[in-house]
Write an enzyme that holds these catalytic residues in place. Structure first.
Site, short mmCIF file in Angstrom:
data_model
loop_
_atom_site.label_atom_id
_atom_site.label_comp_id
_atom_site.label_asym_id
_atom_site.label_seq_id
_atom_site.Cartn_x
_atom_site.Cartn_y
_atom_site.Cartn_z
N ARG A 113 -34.41 6.25 5.18
CA ARG A 113 -34.56 5.39 4.01
C ARG A 113 -35.87 4.64 4.12
NH1 ARG A 113 -30.23 0.79 2.42
NH2 ARG A 113 -31.26 -0.26 4.12
N THR A 117 -38.94 0.92 -0.59
CA THR A 117 -38.40 1.39 -1.88
C THR A 117 -36.89 1.59 -1.82
OG1 THR A 117 -38.63 3.71 -1.23
CG2 THR A 117 -40.54 2.70 -2.31
N ASP A 209 -28.01 -1.89 11.61
CA ASP A 209 -28.59 -0.55 11.47
C ASP A 209 -27.82 0.42 12.36
OD1 ASP A 209 -30.28 1.77 12.10
OD2 ASP A 209 -31.75 0.74 10.85
N ASP A 212 -29.90 2.65 14.94
CA ASP A 212 -30.44 1.87 16.05
C ASP A 212 -29.34 1.43 17.01
OD1 ASP A 212 -33.05 2.11 15.30
OD2 ASP A 212 -33.12 0.22 14.19
#
Ligand code: PRP
Ligand code: URA
Length: 218
Positions: A113, A117, A209, A212
């Site tokens: 991603r 944006t 995340d 991660d």
């Protein structure tokens, strides 16, 4: 307690409300949970989600001989399914799905991603040649804006795939809305629908995340 919560608004969306999943999800969310435990929990949650998500697999019956008698018994029929993790974090769900469906093939789709944006950018795609004949189980722990999942399923449809199920751990209501608009016929199984997305496109309360945390790249 209803184990499968069927949402009126999203016809093909199933939230699996099970105490085992709920307890594991509480551990998964906590920031002190390290990457080893995080991976183990994603694996265990996927086993439980996967059990429900595979209920549409087709069976036929065959004659077998038990030590006592001959009887008709079901077996999994049709071409073996394909598990399609969305890289990176979807990889953490593959082994659990493979242990449920050992004959499955594994494709890969690489999407990340763009954090400005929030649009998915593709970098890899590999599936079996005869994918149009096989049921697909697409997996990614997070459905946030829905952009990555929608893009993965667009790609499968462009390759003629007809039977698609999506599994995630957490879904945001905004992502579900977008997903349902794009692919209303695709079944989604999730462990929880969280409150909302924040201004950075992160799920709240969420777990941070997923890639991660899973791979220790924080
Ligand atoms: C995360 C996650 C999903 C995506 C969800 O991956 O694993 O693929 O974000 O967000 P969306 O619903 O708004 O598209 P990310 O793009 O961070 O890539 P990574 O797994 O390589 O870290
Ligand atoms: N991707 C993640 O890994 N976590 C989020 O909360 C949103 C997108």
């Amino acid at each position: 307690m209803t184990v499968i919560k069927h949402h009126e608004k999203f016809k093909n969306f199933y939230e699996i409300n099970h105490p085992l999943i709920a307890g594991k999800l509480t551990l998964l969310r906590q920031k002190q949970t390290d990457h080893k435990l995080f991976r183990e929990l994603v694996h265990e949650i996927t086993l439980l989600l996967g059990y429900e998500a595979t209920q549409n697999l087709v069976t036929q019956t065959m004659e077998i001989h038990t030590p006592m008698e001959t009887c008709l018994s079901p077996f999994l029929a049709g071409p073996s399914p394909v598990i399609l993790p969305i890289l990176r974090a979807g990889v953490g769900m593959v082994d659990a799905l493979l242990s449920l469906m050992p004959a499955a093939k594994v494709g890969h789709i690489g999407l990340f991603r763009n954090e400005t944006t929030l649009q998915p950018e593709g970098y890899y795609f590999k599936v079996p040649e005869d994918s149009h004949l096989r049921p697909f189980y697409v997996c990614d722990p997070m459905l946030a804006t829905g952009g990555s999942a929608i893009r993965a399923i667009n790609t499968l449809k462009e390759h003629g795939v007809k039977s698609i199920t999506f599994l995630c751990v957490l879904a945001a209501p905004e992502g579900l809305e977008a997903f349902y608009k794009a692919h209303p016929e695709v079944n989604i199984y999730a462990a929880s629908v969280d409150r909302c997305l924040d201004e950075h496109g992160y799920i709240r309360p969420g777990l941070g995340d997923a890639g991660d945390r899973m791979f220790g790249t924080l």
